[in-house]
Motif scaffolding. Structure first.
Motif, PDB file in Angstrom:
ATOM      1  N   ILE A   2       0.859  -1.199   0.000  1.00  0.00           N
ATOM      2  CA  ILE A   2       0.000   0.000   0.000  1.00  0.00           C
ATOM      3  C   ILE A   2       0.888   1.240   0.000  1.00  0.00           C
ATOM      4  CG2 ILE A   2      -1.826   1.279   1.164  1.00  0.00           C
ATOM      5  CD1 ILE A   2      -2.595  -1.265   2.662  1.00  0.00           C
ATOM      6  N   THR A   3       0.675   2.134  -0.963  1.00  0.00           N
ATOM      7  CA  THR A   3       1.406   3.402  -1.040  1.00  0.00           C
ATOM      8  C   THR A   3       0.442   4.550  -0.770  1.00  0.00           C
ATOM      9  OG1 THR A   3       2.862   2.494  -2.757  1.00  0.00           O
ATOM     10  CG2 THR A   3       2.778   4.905  -2.562  1.00  0.00           C
ATOM     11  N   PRO A   4       0.629   5.320   0.333  1.00  0.00           N
ATOM     12  CA  PRO A   4      -0.186   6.533   0.480  1.00  0.00           C
ATOM     13  C   PRO A   4       0.285   7.556  -0.548  1.00  0.00           C
ATOM     14  CG  PRO A   4       1.046   6.038   2.511  1.00  0.00           C
ATOM     15  CD  PRO A   4       1.601   5.170   1.433  1.00  0.00           C
ATOM     16  N   MET A   5      -0.653   8.181  -1.237  1.00  0.00           N
ATOM     17  CA  MET A   5      -0.274   9.165  -2.258  1.00  0.00           C
ATOM     18  C   MET A   5      -1.390  10.189  -2.442  1.00  0.00           C
ATOM     19  SD  MET A   5      -0.721   7.060  -5.794  1.00  0.00           S
ATOM     20  CE  MET A   5      -0.369   8.554  -6.697  1.00  0.00           C
ATOM     21  N   SER A   6      -1.105  11.253  -3.144  1.00  0.00           N
ATOM     22  CA  SER A   6      -2.150  12.257  -3.369  1.00  0.00           C
ATOM     23  C   SER A   6      -2.055  12.897  -4.755  1.00  0.00           C
ATOM     24  CB  SER A   6      -2.079  13.354  -2.306  1.00  0.00           C
ATOM     25  OG  SER A   6      -0.873  14.065  -2.457  1.00  0.00           O
ATOM     26  N   SER A   7      -1.016  12.560  -5.524  1.00  0.00           N
ATOM     27  CA  SER A   7      -0.895  13.142  -6.862  1.00  0.00           C
ATOM     28  C   SER A   7      -1.691  12.286  -7.836  1.00  0.00           C
ATOM     29  CB  SER A   7       0.575  13.198  -7.274  1.00  0.00           C
ATOM     30  OG  SER A   7       1.286  13.990  -6.360  1.00  0.00           O
ATOM     31  N   ALA A   8      -2.977  12.618  -7.983  1.00  0.00           N
ATOM     32  CA  ALA A   8      -3.856  11.800  -8.827  1.00  0.00           C
ATOM     33  C   ALA A   8      -5.060  12.606  -9.288  1.00  0.00           C
ATOM     34  CB  ALA A   8      -4.338  10.583  -8.035  1.00  0.00           C
ATOM     35  N   TRP A   9      -5.520  12.313 -10.501  1.00  0.00           N
ATOM     36  CA  TRP A   9      -6.750  12.949 -10.996  1.00  0.00           C
ATOM     37  C   TRP A   9      -7.355  12.092 -12.099  1.00  0.00           C
ATOM     38  CZ3 TRP A   9      -5.683  14.584 -16.079  1.00  0.00           C
ATOM     39  CH2 TRP A   9      -4.332  14.805 -16.369  1.00  0.00           C
ATOM     40  N   ALA A  10      -8.659  12.275 -12.307  1.00  0.00           N
ATOM     41  CA  ALA A  10      -9.404  11.405 -13.232  1.00  0.00           C
ATOM     42  C   ALA A  10      -9.869  12.167 -14.460  1.00  0.00           C
ATOM     43  CB  ALA A  10     -10.623  10.835 -12.512  1.00  0.00           C
ATOM     44  N   LEU A  11      -9.877  11.455 -15.580  1.00  0.00           N
ATOM     45  CA  LEU A  11     -10.384  11.967 -16.864  1.00  0.00           C
ATOM     46  C   LEU A  11     -11.217  10.842 -17.459  1.00  0.00           C
ATOM     47  CD1 LEU A  11      -7.397  13.451 -18.909  1.00  0.00           C
ATOM     48  CD2 LEU A  11      -9.496  14.633 -18.291  1.00  0.00           C
ATOM     49  N   GLY A  12     -12.516  10.872 -17.271  1.00  0.00           N
ATOM     50  CA  GLY A  12     -13.325   9.735 -17.721  1.00  0.00           C
ATOM     51  C   GLY A  12     -12.874   8.477 -16.994  1.00  0.00           C
ATOM     52  N   LYS A  13     -12.617   7.404 -17.761  1.00  0.00           N
ATOM     53  CA  LYS A  13     -12.181   6.147 -17.124  1.00  0.00           C
ATOM     54  C   LYS A  13     -10.685   6.111 -16.850  1.00  0.00           C
ATOM     55  CE  LYS A  13     -14.516   2.258 -18.176  1.00  0.00           C
ATOM     56  NZ  LYS A  13     -14.852   1.085 -18.988  1.00  0.00           N
ATOM     57  N   ILE A  38      -4.706   9.526 -13.780  1.00  0.00           N
ATOM     58  CA  ILE A  38      -3.269   9.797 -13.860  1.00  0.00           C
ATOM     59  C   ILE A  38      -2.706   9.818 -12.440  1.00  0.00           C
ATOM     60  CG2 ILE A  38      -1.485  11.384 -14.714  1.00  0.00           C
ATOM     61  CD1 ILE A  38      -3.370  10.338 -16.926  1.00  0.00           C
ATOM     62  N   LEU A  39      -1.645   9.045 -12.230  1.00  0.00           N
ATOM     63  CA  LEU A  39      -1.016   8.945 -10.910  1.00  0.00           C
ATOM     64  C   LEU A  39       0.431   9.430 -11.015  1.00  0.00           C
ATOM     65  CD1 LEU A  39      -2.033   5.206 -10.259  1.00  0.00           C
ATOM     66  CD2 LEU A  39      -3.245   7.237  -9.419  1.00  0.00           C
ATOM     67  N   GLY A  40       0.920  10.105  -9.978  1.00  0.00           N
ATOM     68  CA  GLY A  40       2.322  10.521  -9.961  1.00  0.00           C
ATOM     69  C   GLY A  40       3.044   9.874  -8.797  1.00  0.00           C
ATOM     70  N   LEU A  41       4.119   9.133  -9.102  1.00  0.00           N
ATOM     71  CA  LEU A  41       4.855   8.423  -8.047  1.00  0.00           C
ATOM     72  C   LEU A  41       6.351   8.641  -8.185  1.00  0.00           C
ATOM     73  CD1 LEU A  41       3.119   4.914  -7.856  1.00  0.00           C
ATOM     74  CD2 LEU A  41       3.066   6.726  -6.120  1.00  0.00           C
ATOM     75  N   GLY A  42       7.027   8.867  -7.043  1.00  0.00           N
ATOM     76  CA  GLY A  42       8.474   9.056  -7.040  1.00  0.00           C
ATOM     77  C   GLY A  42       9.207   7.785  -7.430  1.00  0.00           C
ATOM     78  N   GLU A  43      10.391   7.976  -8.074  1.00  0.00           N
ATOM     79  CA  GLU A  43      11.145   6.818  -8.594  1.00  0.00           C
ATOM     80  C   GLU A  43      11.700   5.925  -7.490  1.00  0.00           C
ATOM     81  OE1 GLU A  43      14.806   7.625 -10.595  1.00  0.00           O
ATOM     82  OE2 GLU A  43      15.394   9.156  -9.162  1.00  0.00           O
ATOM     83  N   GLU A  66      -0.997  -3.535 -12.612  1.00  0.00           N
ATOM     84  CA  GLU A  66      -2.351  -3.491 -12.061  1.00  0.00           C
ATOM     85  C   GLU A  66      -2.312  -2.816 -10.687  1.00  0.00           C
ATOM     86  OE1 GLU A  66      -4.099  -7.578 -14.124  1.00  0.00           O
ATOM     87  OE2 GLU A  66      -3.860  -7.521 -11.945  1.00  0.00           O
ATOM     88  N   CYS A  67      -3.403  -2.108 -10.352  1.00  0.00           N
ATOM     89  CA  CYS A  67      -3.443  -1.448  -9.030  1.00  0.00           C
ATOM     90  C   CYS A  67      -4.883  -1.219  -8.602  1.00  0.00           C
ATOM     91  CB  CYS A  67      -2.704  -0.105  -9.079  1.00  0.00           C
ATOM     92  SG  CYS A  67      -3.377   1.084 -10.246  1.00  0.00           S
ATOM     93  N   VAL A  68      -5.047  -0.958  -7.317  1.00  0.00           N
ATOM     94  CA  VAL A  68      -6.347  -0.491  -6.829  1.00  0.00           C
ATOM     95  C   VAL A  68      -6.146   0.901  -6.255  1.00  0.00           C
ATOM     96  CG1 VAL A  68      -8.375  -0.946  -5.407  1.00  0.00           C
ATOM     97  CG2 VAL A  68      -6.956  -2.866  -6.182  1.00  0.00           C
ATOM     98  N   ILE A  69      -6.973   1.838  -6.733  1.00  0.00           N
ATOM     99  CA  ILE A  69      -6.976   3.199  -6.212  1.00  0.00           C
ATOM    100  C   ILE A  69      -8.046   3.206  -5.126  1.00  0.00           C
ATOM    101  CG2 ILE A  69      -7.506   5.590  -6.858  1.00  0.00           C
ATOM    102  CD1 ILE A  69      -6.507   4.546  -9.751  1.00  0.00           C
ATOM    103  N   ASN A  70      -7.594   3.009  -3.879  1.00  0.00           N
ATOM    104  CA  ASN A  70      -8.515   3.002  -2.738  1.00  0.00           C
ATOM    105  C   ASN A  70      -8.582   4.427  -2.216  1.00  0.00           C
ATOM    106  OD1 ASN A  70      -8.675  -0.140  -2.115  1.00  0.00           O
ATOM    107  ND2 ASN A  70      -6.502   0.334  -2.432  1.00  0.00           N
ATOM    108  N   ILE A  71      -9.790   4.953  -2.040  1.00  0.00           N
ATOM    109  CA  ILE A  71      -9.903   6.353  -1.609  1.00  0.00           C
ATOM    110  C   ILE A  71     -10.527   6.387  -0.209  1.00  0.00           C
ATOM    111  CG2 ILE A  71     -10.494   8.679  -2.346  1.00  0.00           C
ATOM    112  CD1 ILE A  71     -10.882   7.618  -5.133  1.00  0.00           C
ATOM    113  N   ILE A  78       4.871   9.213 -14.293  1.00  0.00           N
ATOM    114  CA  ILE A  78       3.488   9.646 -14.516  1.00  0.00           C
ATOM    115  C   ILE A  78       2.778   8.437 -15.110  1.00  0.00           C
ATOM    116  CG2 ILE A  78       1.978  11.231 -15.766  1.00  0.00           C
ATOM    117  CD1 ILE A  78       4.194  13.252 -15.712  1.00  0.00           C
ATOM    118  N   ILE A  79       1.854   7.895 -14.340  1.00  0.00           N
ATOM    119  CA  ILE A  79       1.260   6.603 -14.702  1.00  0.00           C
ATOM    120  C   ILE A  79      -0.186   6.815 -15.116  1.00  0.00           C
ATOM    121  CG2 ILE A  79       0.768   4.266 -13.845  1.00  0.00           C
ATOM    122  CD1 ILE A  79       2.905   5.922 -11.560  1.00  0.00           C
ATOM    123  N   GLU A  80      -0.485   6.358 -16.327  1.00  0.00           N
ATOM    124  CA  GLU A  80      -1.867   6.462 -16.807  1.00  0.00           C
ATOM    125  C   GLU A  80      -2.504   5.090 -16.656  1.00  0.00           C
ATOM    126  OE1 GLU A  80      -2.020   7.978 -20.807  1.00  0.00           O
ATOM    127  OE2 GLU A  80      -4.089   7.312 -21.050  1.00  0.00           O
TER     128      GLU A  80
END
Ligand code: FMN
Length: 204
Positions: free
Chosen positions: A39-50, A53-58, A71-76, A155-157
């Protein structure tokens, strides 16, 4: 000749060390090499339809996992879960701890146990969902682009393939009830809930 008039607000040039101007907190589930879920806590994310976009440090394990297995689950989480989010903050799923994180972060293999969260199987993908989060979006990686100079980010789509919602926040199959759902906002590294509703857009 420039036209000068009194501006309503005066500004100054600033150089904030962080620029997290307030986005929802996400707990991102990704698949570890041994088949368990990180589980990675994160906050750089936004949605465009389905697409999301996620932003994660290297130097994060979440990005390593997504590069290996897309594959991932975006749990909010909602505001009642903020202290469980913060319980995960000092950890990384990377072992050994990357050089850049040494002294600040510790390795933790079982993030569910560390934060008292419950793992539940996903329906379309392998990483587990987090039962306590009112919204759980199963998603598949479409594209990863690396960016940045001194510090590099991915930057992960992703595309959502299944969306689970707690019954209490559902209006009907096609609508979430915005009066019952609320994210946690990560506001310059402080956690906030939502204030009172201001109004709605003409399409709501
Ligand atoms: C509320 C919160 C939001 C965060 N947002 C991000 C983010 O958007 N991107 C990121 O790379 N790291 C973010 N971090 C830092 C990561 O959680 C941290 O690097 C952690 O060690 C990653 O875990 P992992 O290495 O197991 O993936 C955030 C941390 C917290 C507590």
């Amino acid at each position: 000749m420039k036209f000068h008039r009194e501006l309503p607000n005066k500004t100054q040039l600033v150089q904030p060390k962080i620029l997290y101007f307030g986005t929802p907190v996400i707990l991102l589930s990704t698949l570890n090499e041994d088949g368990t879920t990180n589980i990675t806590p994160m906050s750089s994310a936004w949605a465009l339809g389905k697409r999301i976009i996620l932003g994660l440090g290297e130097n994060g394990h979440g990005l390593d996992n997504l590069q290996r297995f897309g594959e991932c689950v975006i749990n909010i989480p909602n505001p009642t879960l903020w202290s469980q989010v913060e319980a995960l903050a000092p950890f990384t799923g990377s072992n050994p701890v990357p050089k850049q994180k040494m002294g600040v972060f510790q390795y933790e293999k079982d993030k569910f146990k560390a934060a008292g969260l419950t793992a539940v199987h996903s329906t379309q993908i392998l990483p587990d969902r987090i039962a306590e989060c009112p919204l759980q979006i199963e998603a598949k990686v479409i594209h990863i682009r690396m960016t940045g100079e001194e510090v590099s980010f991915g930057i992960i789509e992703v595309e959502s393939v299944a969306i689970h919602a707690h019954e209490e926040i559902i209006l009907d199959e096609y609508h979430i009830d915005p009066t019952r759902w609320s994210p946690i906002i990560y506001n310059f590294r402080h956690y906030f809930g939502l204030g009172d509703e201001l109004g709605k857009t003409f399409r709501a």
